[in-house]
Scaffold this active site. Structure first.
Site, PDB file in Angstrom:
ATOM      1  N   ASN A  74       0.847  -1.193   0.000  1.00 26.81           N
ATOM      2  CA  ASN A  74       0.000   0.000   0.000  1.00 26.81           C
ATOM      3  C   ASN A  74       0.873   1.229   0.000  1.00 26.81           C
ATOM      4  O   ASN A  74       1.988   1.223   0.516  1.00 26.81           O
ATOM      5  CB  ASN A  74      -0.956   0.001   1.200  1.00 26.81           C
ATOM      6  CG  ASN A  74      -0.340   0.634   2.421  1.00 26.81           C
ATOM      7  OD1 ASN A  74      -0.239   1.853   2.520  1.00 26.81           O
ATOM      8  ND2 ASN A  74       0.127  -0.184   3.348  1.00 26.81           N
ATOM      9  N   ILE A  76      -0.907   4.411   0.646  1.00 27.74           N
ATOM     10  CA  ILE A  76      -2.033   5.320   0.917  1.00 27.74           C
ATOM     11  C   ILE A  76      -1.515   6.741   1.126  1.00 27.74           C
ATOM     12  O   ILE A  76      -2.065   7.690   0.589  1.00 27.74           O
ATOM     13  CB  ILE A  76      -2.832   4.861   2.164  1.00 27.74           C
ATOM     14  CG1 ILE A  76      -3.198   3.379   2.100  1.00 27.74           C
ATOM     15  CG2 ILE A  76      -4.064   5.749   2.374  1.00 27.74           C
ATOM     16  CD1 ILE A  76      -4.095   2.934   1.008  1.00 27.74           C
ATOM     17  N   ASN A 133       3.408   7.225  15.318  1.00 30.94           N
ATOM     18  CA  ASN A 133       3.781   6.534  14.088  1.00 30.94           C
ATOM     19  C   ASN A 133       4.995   7.246  13.516  1.00 30.94           C
ATOM     20  O   ASN A 133       4.870   8.246  12.812  1.00 30.94           O
ATOM     21  CB  ASN A 133       2.589   6.546  13.113  1.00 30.94           C
ATOM     22  CG  ASN A 133       2.904   5.877  11.792  1.00 30.94           C
ATOM     23  OD1 ASN A 133       4.015   5.377  11.596  1.00 30.94           O
ATOM     24  ND2 ASN A 133       1.950   5.865  10.882  1.00 30.94           N
ATOM     25  N   CYS A 136       6.007   5.448   9.103  1.00 27.91           N
ATOM     26  CA  CYS A 136       5.222   5.302   7.870  1.00 27.91           C
ATOM     27  C   CYS A 136       6.146   5.410   6.669  1.00 27.91           C
ATOM     28  O   CYS A 136       6.863   6.399   6.522  1.00 27.91           O
ATOM     29  CB  CYS A 136       4.139   6.366   7.773  1.00 27.91           C
ATOM     30  SG  CYS A 136       3.262   6.257   6.199  1.00 27.91           S
ATOM     31  N   LYS A 170       5.497   3.202  17.348  1.00 30.94           N
ATOM     32  CA  LYS A 170       5.464   2.194  16.281  1.00 30.94           C
ATOM     33  C   LYS A 170       6.729   2.275  15.442  1.00 30.94           C
ATOM     34  O   LYS A 170       7.064   3.318  14.898  1.00 30.94           O
ATOM     35  CB  LYS A 170       4.232   2.381  15.397  1.00 30.94           C
ATOM     36  CG  LYS A 170       4.074   1.247  14.382  1.00 30.94           C
ATOM     37  CD  LYS A 170       2.652   1.140  13.900  1.00 30.94           C
ATOM     38  CE  LYS A 170       2.460   0.015  12.912  1.00 30.94           C
ATOM     39  NZ  LYS A 170       1.060  -0.131  12.524  1.00 30.94           N
ATOM     40  N   ILE A 196       5.571  -4.785  13.859  1.00 31.38           N
ATOM     41  CA  ILE A 196       6.332  -3.912  12.984  1.00 31.38           C
ATOM     42  C   ILE A 196       5.389  -3.143  12.040  1.00 31.38           C
ATOM     43  O   ILE A 196       4.287  -3.611  11.759  1.00 31.38           O
ATOM     44  CB  ILE A 196       7.337  -4.725  12.093  1.00 31.38           C
ATOM     45  CG1 ILE A 196       6.614  -5.797  11.292  1.00 31.38           C
ATOM     46  CG2 ILE A 196       8.469  -5.286  12.904  1.00 31.38           C
ATOM     47  CD1 ILE A 196       7.452  -6.540  10.274  1.00 31.38           C
ATOM     48  N   GLY A 249       1.143  -9.513   9.580  1.00 28.72           N
ATOM     49  CA  GLY A 249       0.651 -10.734   8.936  1.00 28.72           C
ATOM     50  C   GLY A 249      -0.080 -11.700   9.840  1.00 28.72           C
ATOM     51  O   GLY A 249      -0.177 -12.884   9.536  1.00 28.72           O
ATOM     52  N   GLY A 270      -4.016  -6.620  11.373  1.00 29.12           N
ATOM     53  CA  GLY A 270      -4.004  -5.546  10.383  1.00 29.12           C
ATOM     54  C   GLY A 270      -4.667  -5.935   9.085  1.00 29.12           C
ATOM     55  O   GLY A 270      -5.888  -5.920   8.964  1.00 29.12           O
TER      56      GLY A 270
END
Lengths: 311, 258
Positions: A74, A76, A133, A136, A170, A196, A249, A270
């Site tokens: 992704n 986003i 975060n 990212c 994170k 992670i 995952g 997630g």
């Protein structure tokens, strides 16, 4: 026959008390309202919101997702309405749920933005925790805060001074040593680390010879990254004392158990939310069964209990 | 609208016109709520390969049966085509914002025109059923005669039909949007309803704008969540990015900024 006592799923992360250790990960669950007809939200351990920034963000150019073997990419780009609109429009649904809400926040340009964000969140009683975060991969940055232990130390220390709420950091897997960064977050006063975020990735349409993502590169998630996540949690668990929230995952009970055994105190579901919105609730139910059938009374008996040899 | 995740029994799954699958499944909860233009998000098997669900528009409902049509193009649709009646599929639906059927003029003074390109016919048969009192005119475009889908279904609904094929093997030789331009010189148009490949939809939007006709367009996009949470299938509109899966897939042509 003596009836077995139901195991206790409670966990504590800093000041945050969860009735069960299964959370939904930032960016995969919107602001929870999107999923309200698909699962009983009240049963979740906690909800982590999509990441919020000071200003509204439009996000990246399309296409923003693409499927990969046992995973997805992704890019986003943190599309979100900005902190003000989030608190005015999106938070009202979340705060009525009775589930701890972790608000994920990011700085677009400079770490000072965390100050603005935390100052607005600190007085809001229903914000149970703040997740920084700093990892990212979709902000077109040369270097993420979480790719530098000094930058991590500084950003987390600054945030720590501004809030008494549970502070989660994170981290990115795109580093040389995850435990070095996790130690920096710990020494700066973080209550927990989330491990992670996505792994950097790229996929190419070979017919057209173009990148499949509009932003060219993105973050890989899903079962494909699970072994990477488990290893990083295990490494960090052996170096830090603060709780680890494990993710990467997790699709079902077996994958969730790997994370606990490697050292996670709690987990986040997630990408699985896209595929089976019920998976987090199924994991909660099956985790209880697992503890019961293994004569465990609580999760302390599972977290980090990796055995050195087969017996 | 309350989308649900269900295990739906496959009633039938047949291959037609070469590469197209027609699948019917049983679901009262989806059949009762479904509106034309909405879609279902299907997990084609129970492994992580392929990982994501496949969004497919609803082709029709009858009683508790829901019909879909899909083109076999990749791994997901290949696997779907091999699923047999009696097996169960994990389906979430109905999803998305469908066609606004209240808007069209039912007086018959102005003709509602449905413009379908290729696979785009799938949701438009369902729409034609809802609009049948206004006797819509249906324009179907395909590469060749063999790829024209659902002709009989439109006929059974009493729709007038005009066809365009790229190679001229049936009907008008050329694009369906060229045919639309010709048709607009002959009838007094009401609303346009369209679904098909994006270049065709863009052309429909342009024609609608030039002729000052309202148009509703159903878009296609790669999706991850299908419920407006991941913001992966966003499209730029005049009021910012919107989710194809939740705010669409049907948009008013004047909304889109393309």
């Amino acid at each position: 026959m003596v009836k077995k006592k139901k195991p206790n799923l409670n966990v504590k992360i800093g000041s945050l008390e969860l009735k069960n250790p299964v959370m939904v990960a930032s960016g995969t669950f919107g602001y929870a309202e999107e999923f309200k007809s698909l699962l009983d939200l009240k049963k979740l351990g906690a909800i982590v919101t999509k990441t919020i920034t000071v200003r509204p963000r439009q996000g990246n150019i399309a296409p923003r997702t693409c499927e990969t073997p046992a995973g997805m990419l992704n890019s986003i780009g943190l599309e979100n309405p900005g902190i003000n609109k989030f608190l005015q429009k999106k938070f009202s649904f979340l705060k009525k749920l009775g589930v701890p809400v972790v608000v994920s926040i990011a700085a677009e340009e400079t770490p000072d933005e965390f100050e603005v964000l935390i100052k607005q969140l600190e007085p809001v009683r229903e914000v149970s925790a703040i997740e920084l975060n700093i990892s990212c991969p979709n902000l077109q940055k040369k270097r993420l805060i979480s790719q530098d232990s000094q930058a991590t130390l500084e950003a987390v220390s600054a945030a720590r001074k501004l809030t008494d709420k549970c502070l989660i950091v994170k981290l990115s897997p795109n580093v040389t040593s995850i435990s070095e960064i996790a130690l920096a977050a710990e020494s700066a006063g973080a209550d927990a680390v989330s491990l992670i975020n996505t792994l950097g990735g790229m996929s190419i349409d070979v017919k057209k010879r173009v990148p499949k993502l509009g932003a060219w590169v993105g973050g890989l998630s899903g079962p494909a990254i699970r072994p990477v996540a488990v290893k990083m949690i295990w490494e960090a668990y052996n170096k830090i004392k603060i709780p680890i929230i494990g993710m990467g995952g997790i699709m079902d009970i077996d994958s969730a158990l790997e994370f606990f055994i490697a050292g996670a105190t709690a987990i986040s579901v997630g990408t699985a939310n896209f595929i089976n919105p019920q998976s987090s609730l199924q994991i909660i139910a099956e985790l209880q069964q697992y503890l019961m059938s293994n004569n465990m009374q609580n999760l302390n008996q599972l977290t980090g209990k990796l055995k050195a040899c087969k017996d | 609208m309350k989308a649900k995740q269900i295990k739906a029994r496959i009633i039938s799954n047949q291959r037609r016109n070469g590469n197209y699958g027609h699948l019917e499944f049983e679901s009262t909860v989806i059949a009762q709520q479904a509106q034309p233009g909405q879609f279902v998000n299907i997990k084609v098997n129970n492994t992580w390969d392929p990982l994501l669900r496949r969004p497919i528009s609803i082709h029709g409902v009858s009683g508790s049966k829901v019909k879909i049509i899909y083109e076999i193009i990749g791994k997901g649709t290949q696997i779907l085509s091999q699923r047999r009646p009696g097996e169960f599929l994990d389906i979430i639906g109905p999803l998305g914002h469908g066609f606004d059927c209240l808007r069209p003029d039912k007086s018959g003074q102005h003709k509602n025109i449905i413009v379908a390109g290729g696979m785009g016919v799938a949701p438009l048969v369902f729409l034609a059923e809802k609009l049948k009192l206004s006797k819509p005119l249906v324009l179907i475009g395909a590469a060749t005669k063999k790829q024209i889908l659902c002709l009989q279904e439109f006929k059974a609904l009493g729709c007038a039909i005009k066809i365009a094929t790229d190679d001229g093997s049936a009907g008008f030789k050329g694009r369906v949007t060229d045919l639309l331009n010709i048709v607009l010189g002959q009838v007094k148009p009401g609303s346009l309803f369209s679904c098909g490949p994006q270049p065709m939809l863009k052309a429909v939007a342009r024609i609608a704008c030039e002729n000052k006709i309202p148009a509703q367009l159903s878009l296609e996009a790669h999706m991850a969540c299908g419920v407006g949470a991941c913001l992966g299938c966003e499209i730029l509109t005049k009021t910012g990015y919107k989710s194809v899966c939740k705010d669409g897939p049907v948009f008013g042509s004047e909304e889109l900024a393309w």
